[in-house]
Design a protein around this motif. Structure first.
Motif, short mmCIF file in Angstrom:
data_model
loop_
_atom_site.label_atom_id
_atom_site.label_comp_id
_atom_site.label_asym_id
_atom_site.label_seq_id
_atom_site.Cartn_x
_atom_site.Cartn_y
_atom_site.Cartn_z
N LEU A 198 0.83 -1.20 0.00
CA LEU A 198 0.00 0.00 0.00
C LEU A 198 0.86 1.25 0.00
O LEU A 198 0.63 2.18 -0.77
CB LEU A 198 -0.91 0.00 1.22
CG LEU A 198 -1.67 1.30 1.50
CD1 LEU A 198 -2.75 1.52 0.45
CD2 LEU A 198 -2.29 1.28 2.89
N LEU A 199 1.86 1.29 0.87
CA LEU A 199 2.69 2.49 1.02
C LEU A 199 3.51 2.78 -0.23
O LEU A 199 3.72 3.94 -0.59
CB LEU A 199 3.64 2.32 2.21
CG LEU A 199 3.00 2.29 3.60
CD1 LEU A 199 4.00 1.79 4.63
CD2 LEU A 199 2.46 3.66 3.98
N ALA A 200 3.99 1.74 -0.91
CA ALA A 200 4.89 1.92 -2.04
C ALA A 200 4.20 2.47 -3.28
O ALA A 200 4.81 3.17 -4.09
CB ALA A 200 5.58 0.61 -2.38
N ALA A 229 0.49 6.93 -6.77
CA ALA A 229 1.14 7.31 -5.50
C ALA A 229 0.80 6.32 -4.40
O ALA A 229 -0.26 5.67 -4.41
CB ALA A 229 0.72 8.72 -5.10
N GLY A 230 1.70 6.18 -3.43
CA GLY A 230 1.47 5.27 -2.32
C GLY A 230 0.34 5.74 -1.41
O GLY A 230 0.08 6.94 -1.27
N GLY A 231 -0.33 4.78 -0.80
CA GLY A 231 -1.38 5.10 0.17
C GLY A 231 -0.77 5.36 1.54
O GLY A 231 0.44 5.25 1.74
N SER A 232 -1.61 5.71 2.49
CA SER A 232 -1.16 6.03 3.84
C SER A 232 -1.79 5.10 4.85
O SER A 232 -2.86 4.53 4.62
CB SER A 232 -1.50 7.48 4.19
OG SER A 232 -0.82 8.38 3.33
N ALA A 449 -5.65 1.60 12.46
CA ALA A 449 -6.99 2.20 12.53
C ALA A 449 -7.65 2.23 11.16
O ALA A 449 -8.87 2.09 11.05
CB ALA A 449 -6.91 3.61 13.10
N GLY A 450 -6.87 2.44 10.10
CA GLY A 450 -7.42 2.51 8.76
C GLY A 450 -6.35 2.88 7.76
O GLY A 450 -5.19 3.14 8.12
N THR A 451 -6.74 2.91 6.50
CA THR A 451 -5.80 3.24 5.43
C THR A 451 -6.43 4.23 4.46
O THR A 451 -7.66 4.31 4.35
CB THR A 451 -5.37 1.98 4.65
OG1 THR A 451 -6.55 1.34 4.11
CG2 THR A 451 -4.64 1.00 5.55
N THR A 452 -5.58 4.96 3.77
CA THR A 452 -6.02 5.91 2.75
C THR A 452 -5.34 5.55 1.44
O THR A 452 -4.11 5.53 1.36
CB THR A 452 -5.68 7.35 3.13
OG1 THR A 452 -6.29 7.66 4.39
CG2 THR A 452 -6.18 8.33 2.08
N ALA A 453 -6.13 5.26 0.41
CA ALA A 453 -5.58 4.90 -0.89
C ALA A 453 -5.14 6.17 -1.61
O ALA A 453 -5.35 7.29 -1.14
CB ALA A 453 -6.61 4.14 -1.71
#
Length: 592
Positions: A198-200, A229-232, A449-453
């Protein structure tokens, strides 16, 4: 000698010229007609090149928005020494390189002699790396200096660098990154590794047409694959609470001259880990330190000692015993040919099951364990989360050590009753008490807690799985018993660390014996203090473990108690949990 006819010679010359021209014409026909498409494609290949468009790695943040890991644009400084050969009249290559080295030393923070050595002994004839991860402001300063000196041969290449603006905050949890052979950042431990995909993000690709000087022609680019772009990643931890837990750990390790300290702060109802602290730790940007640092709260295992007595007590309470079941408790007892004794000398006394747990009697707990079978004892340990995976997305997370009853040896059934002969992590022990605090329902620990794409949409993490371990009645009985411990520690041991003004606290201490590989004896200790508050409506659990304290008083209440007090008090304030001012339940500790 007779000369030949000029006309004849002219004709022969014209025939030769015509023959040559016909060969040229034939070759042109072959190149432009028959092989034209082939050579056109080759020309296109020479002019066009595929380049990678790197994706920016995403951020890692705390639940309250503090950025723990981010990607910043920096410069890589390189040189082509063959171009630094002396530009001024009479100036030698060595003199100009010394001039360049003197100019670069300050911005790069390197000795001038080191820079000169690199220029004089490059890794290849046309290339030498001078510095990486140089701030763009420094890069601009270098460019201005080189322009002022009219020097060519120093190059600045924009690159991405991983930055950890909060320093060592949650460094053990974050992990670290390194660069692959292709120049991409890749997570190597912790969240950086587990969420790497996800991050990459995904690198893009472009085909660019280059001019005669090898530089890309701006308007000749044709995007082949867009960059994503990578997610957070948003963690469950709270920055302030994490910082306070790390600070309290560091202070107590120094005072107790201990090897390490861990603190886990958890919400019982959600399984969310609000702090996952340890000391020693390090900054993730220090790769050598980060690679050698273990994420202690999730991977380091230790015998939980008396803090595990609640598991044996829970099993007994659910299989016929009650808090007021009475036992005769001498200072020492022999069962099955094995001798067991309490930590402090005392006369033979009559204690209830509640009194055995509150006073932390090993001898009493051995007798309590005889009311459940080995299989039941084993099953309850596993149901509480010991000996099973935690479910945390961390490669090095340990399941602990809990052998099945068929592999128990000698007195292990009885040592398990007071937390020896078994090994758990700090997170697992926090989860044991979170289960009691949550009315007997265990919620799997959670750290994300969660992720942001890349599109910017935040997706909360799914609620972790849960299951009932003990009845609500048993959980309340244990809670009531554990509320006696802070009072007993304060009055009998002069250790008031479980008494927080305005709040009811249920707690348990533990002091486990550990093997000392140097002395070849059980002469090292692991000191623990685990509690929940407010006990009338538990909303937070704090679990502290300190390994190998060398202070004269190595017991859990004395060594781990101060850390528990400071972190729990800070957590209650941070979470804005109002005082409950509840009275301690009246629990009978002595038997008839």
């Amino acid at each position: 000698m007779r000369r030949g006819s000029p006309t004849r010679r002219l004709r022969i010359s014209l025939l030769c010229v015509g023959f040559v021209l016909s060969l040229v014409a034939a070759r042109l026909v072959q190149l432009q007609g028959l092989d034209g498409a082939k050579y056109q494609a080759m020309a296109e290949q020479n002019r066009q090149h595929q380049i990678s468009v790197p994706a920016e790695r995403g951020e890692i943040t705390t639940a309250d928005g503090t950025i723990l890991a981010m990607t910043i644009l920096t410069d890589t400084v390189t040189a082509d020494p063959t171009q630094i050969t002396g530009s001024a009249p009479g100036q030698t290559a060595l003199e100009q390189r010394q001039q360049v080295a003197n100019a670069l030393a300050g911005p790069l923070g390197m000795p001038s002699a080191t820079v000169l050595h690199l220029l004089q002994h490059p890794s290849s004839r046309h290339y030498v790396l001078l510095a990486q991860s140089v701030p763009t402001s420094t890069g601009a300063r270098i460019a201005a200096l080189m322009a002022k000196l009219k020097v060519v041969g120093i190059y600045l290449t924009p690159t991405y660098t991983r930055d950890y603006p909060a320093g060592d905050l949650a460094g053990n949890l974050l992990g670290f990154t390194t660069f692959t052979a292709q120049g991409d950042m890749k997570g190597r431990a912790g969240i950086e590794e587990s969420a790497n995909r996800l991050l990459a993000g995904r690198d893009g690709r472009e085909v660019v047409e280059t001019g005669t000087n090898g530089q890309p022609i701006p308007l000749a680019a044709d995007r082949v694959r867009p960059m994503v772009a990578g997610g957070s990643v948003r963690l469950t931890i709270l920055a302030g609470l994490q910082w306070e837990a790390q600070r309290a750990c560091a202070r107590q390790v120094r005072l107790a001259r201990a090897d390490s300290c861990t603190v886990v702060v958890m919400q019982p109802a959600t399984g969310k880990i609000l702090a996952l602290a340890q000391y020693p730790g390090c900054r993730p940007s220090d790769l050598a330190c980060a690679a050698a640092t273990q994420d202690l709260p999730v991977s380091a295992i230790f015998p939980p000692g008396s803090t595990a007595k609640v598991i044996t007590a829970a099993a007994a309470l659910e299989h016929g015993q009650t808090p007021t079941s009475a036992y005769t408790v001498p200072e020492q007892i022999v069962v099955g040919g094995f001798a067991f004794h309490d930590a402090d000398p005392h006369p033979t006394e009559r204690l209830t099951l509640a009194g055995i747990l509150a006073h932390s009697s090993n001898v009493g707990m051995v007798q309590v364990a005889e009311h459940v079978t080995p299989q039941v004892q084993y099953d309850y340990y596993r149901a509480f989360g010991v000996g099973v995976p935690t479910g945390l997305p961390l490669r090095d997370a340990s399941s602990g050590i809990l052998p099945p009853p068929s592999k128990w040896w000698g007195d292990q059934r009885y040592t398990l009753a007071f937390g020896q002969g078994v090994a758990a992590t700090a997170v697992q022990m926090a989860s044991v008490y979170a289960t009691i605090a949550n009315g007997g329902v265990r919620v799997q620990p959670a750290i994300i807690a969660g992720t942001t794409a890349a599109g910017g949409r935040y997706v909360p993490e799914r609620r972790p799985p849960s299951h009932r371990v003990i009845s609500a009645t048993t959980a309340k009985e244990l809670n009531d018993i554990l509320q006696q411990v802070p009072m007993l520690d304060a009055t009998l041991a002069n250790q008031p660390w479980g008494e927080i003004p305005g709040y009811s606290v249920a707690a348990k201490t533990g002091t486990a014996q550990m093997w000392d590989p140097r002395a070849h004896c059980l002469c090292q200790y692991g000191s623990s203090y685990i509690g929940l508050a407010p006990a009338s409506n538990p909303q937070v659990v704090v679990a502290v473990n300190i390994q190998n304290p060398r202070s004269p008083d190595y017991f859990g209440n004395a060594v781990a108690g101060p850390v528990f007090y400071h972190v729990m008090k800070f957590a209650l304030g941070t979470l804005k949990i109002p005082p409950d001012r509840a009275k301690r339940p009246n629990v009978r500790l002595t038997g008839p």
